[in-house]
Design an enzyme around this catalytic site. Structure first.
Site, PDB file in Angstrom:
ATOM      1  NE  ARG A 135      -2.939   0.889   3.415  1.00  0.00           N
ATOM      2  CZ  ARG A 135      -3.720   0.575   4.449  1.00  0.00           C
ATOM      3  NH1 ARG A 135      -4.801  -0.153   4.251  1.00  0.00           N
ATOM      4  NH2 ARG A 135      -3.412   0.955   5.665  1.00  0.00           N
ATOM      5  CE  LYS A 184      10.571   0.043  11.901  1.00  0.00           C
ATOM      6  NZ  LYS A 184      10.201  -1.377  12.226  1.00  0.00           N
ATOM      7  CB  ALA A 233       6.657  -5.003  12.374  1.00  0.00           C
ATOM      8  N   GLY A 269       0.891   2.659  12.234  1.00  0.00           N
ATOM      9  CA  GLY A 269       1.140   2.142  13.570  1.00  0.00           C
ATOM     10  C   GLY A 269       0.310   2.879  14.598  1.00  0.00           C
ATOM     11  CB  SER A 270       0.582   3.011  18.259  1.00  0.00           C
ATOM     12  OG  SER A 270       1.827   3.628  18.512  1.00  0.00           O
ATOM     13  CD  GLU A 304      -3.830   3.016   9.046  1.00  0.00           C
ATOM     14  OE1 GLU A 304      -4.481   3.220  10.103  1.00  0.00           O
ATOM     15  OE2 GLU A 304      -3.363   1.932   8.732  1.00  0.00           O
ATOM     16  NE  ARG A 334     -10.241  -7.487   7.526  1.00  0.00           N
ATOM     17  CZ  ARG A 334      -9.410  -6.630   6.934  1.00  0.00           C
ATOM     18  NH1 ARG A 334      -8.544  -7.058   6.046  1.00  0.00           N
ATOM     19  NH2 ARG A 334      -9.451  -5.356   7.220  1.00  0.00           N
ATOM     20  CB  CYS A 354      -5.871   0.248  12.535  1.00  0.00           C
ATOM     21  SG  CYS A 354      -5.724   0.150  10.747  1.00  0.00           S
ATOM     22  CD  GLU A 407      -6.420   0.606  17.382  1.00  0.00           C
ATOM     23  OE1 GLU A 407      -6.746   0.238  16.239  1.00  0.00           O
ATOM     24  OE2 GLU A 407      -5.263   0.912  17.693  1.00  0.00           O
TER      25      GLU A 407
END
Length: 456
Positions: free
Chosen positions: A141, A156, A158, A210-211, A232, A260, A266, A358
């Site tokens: 993406r 990079k 994870a 990420g967070s 995002e 899922r 997220c 979350e």
């Protein structure tokens, strides 16, 4: 160079060791991207398109192998993993098509005497930072639009899931991508590597998934050099069921939106708001479906795999304990295997209070509602605004509710919102910018206009 282990979260077995690269390797990756940028940015859009389309075809040709790799390092079911490969490949196809439609504008200046030519050019070297929960889709993406726009990139992935990123990079090379255009840096020192990139004047773009907490840190760092930033970030998605909803469709949508990737998304439904008139029936149907979920390693054909780590299990367990202490009740649960992996049972709770963060796990807290205005106030009383879901028998009402929710994406009578042709992203603390669609290409471009003297 030192290495670090990649572990299967379903078995805790070490499946590979990869280089643990640091700041020196991060800078070397930028060297390569910076050197490759002039030639790649001048490469004809048609050629860039052909390479991306070739990578799309190679991903589909290697779908089973990639799915097994994702399932092994991430833990998700083979069905989820295969679906992710197909979805991830579609970003290469979509941006292969967008690469040859760069767009632009031409017009007469309102005051006369000049013509305005508007074009878009690549922003430059891009730093792409991706999470573990969708190790293929989050990479493609970002890589897809970066390459389509004419950018080079350093990536990079994870530390939990680097193998998928390395596999996709190899497929891009096989498709004809020149050396240095994309470099993957595997590391356990995320802060050091990404910090080195943000400090490098040659890096002109940061795209992070990420967070929200980490996103804020990166934005502060990016501000020092005014680096073009796409973020995002986290979500807290509501799932609304009205009294006239098709409950079969709502349950089916809830199973997708919640479970899922085991809820580790997220966009996962995080707060269920079911109208009081149908709550009992919805919970009974939804709970029955949850209890039937098979939990276990992907190789066993399970529908739900493990969470990514022991820390994730403890965090989800703590959240459930807090909800129960606040008055929630567990009504339905699936069974988990007696195994070494990081498994947590898919769980349904009722009478649940608002969930501020979350859950990022297979837990569905349900509350009831009767007043639509109060419902919307509660839904929007969060700093997040990524995704939402509305199920209603009245389409106009569903759209009205959807438009009133502070979210970048709303699923109307469906439990899935992601599509390469649609602009993915959120509002408020859920991020900046969009991925996918034409918007995703623009995130890797700068707009330039030429004002041309035009006598007469």
């Amino acid at each position: 160079m030192s290495t670090f282990d990649v572990v299967d979260p379903a078995t805790l077995d070490v499946i590979a060791s990869v280089p643990d690269q640091g700041i020196a390797e991060a800078r070397a990756a930028v060297d390569a991207a910076h050197s490759a940028f002039p030639a790649w940015s001048r490469t004809a859009p048609r050629r860039r398109s052909e390479i991306l389309h070739g990578a799309f075809e190679l991903m589909l040709h290697n779908r089973e192998e990639l799915a097994r790799l994702i399932a092994t390092e991430n833990g998700k079911s083979l069905t989820d993993a295969a679906g992710e490969v197909t979805y991830a490949a579609e970003f290469f196809r979509w941006f292969a098509e967008e690469a040859v439609r760069p767009g632009g504008d031409y017009g007469e200046a309102p005051a006369g005497g000049a013509r305005t030519l508007v074009g878009h050019r690549p922003v430059g070297v891009a730093a792409l930072v991706t999470p573990w929960n969708f190790p293929a889709a989050m990479i493609t993406r970002k890589i897809g639009p970066a390459l389509a726009a004419g950018c080079t990139a350093v990536v990079k992935p994870a530390a939990e899931t680097p193998l998928t990123a390395l596999a996709i990079a190899r497929l891009l090379t096989e498709a004809g991508l020149p050396d240095g255009v994309i470099t993957v840096v595997t590391t356990t020192d995320a802060a050091g590597v990404v910090g080195a990139w943000l400090d490098d004047a040659r890096v002109r773009k940061i795209s992070f998934t990420g967070s929200t907490a980490v996103g804020r840190v990166l934005l502060r760092h990016a501000a020092d050099r005014v680096v073009n930033s796409s973020m995002e970030l986290g979500g807290n998605a509501p799932f609304v069921v009205t009294e006239d909803a098709d409950l079969d469709a709502a349950v089916a949508g809830a199973m997708i939106a919640k479970f899922r990737n085991g809820g580790q998304a997220c966009t996962a439904a995080n707060r269920f708001f079911v109208h009081a008139d149908v709550a009992e029936e919805f919970v009974a149907r939804f709970g029955a479906a949850v209890e039937k979920l098979s939990v276990g390693p992907a190789r066993d054909g399970s529908a739900i795999g493990p969470l990514i780590s022991d820390n994730a299990v403890r965090r989800v367990s703590r959240t459930v304990d807090e909800l129960i202490a606040a008055g929630a009740r567990i009504t339905h649960r699936a069974q988990v295997p007696d195994a070494a992996g990081h498994f947590y049972p898919p769980t349904v709770l009722v009478d649940a209070p608002a969930v501020p963060e979350e859950i990022f796990g297979p837990v569905a807290p349900i509350t009831t509602w009767t007043d639509e205005a109060a419902l919307l106030d509660e839904i929007n009383a969060t700093e997040y605004g990524l995704a939402a879901y509305v199920f209603s028998g009245d389409l106009r009402r569903a759209i009205r509710i959807g438009e009133a929710i502070d979210a970048g994406m709303v699923g109307i009578n469906r439990g899935l919102v992601s599509d390469p042709s649609a602009p993915f992203g959120g509002v408020k603390q859920s991020g900046l910018g969009r991925e996918g669609a034409r918007d995703g290409l623009r995130e890797f471009q700068e707009t330039q206009y030429l004002s041309v003297e035009w006598p007469g």
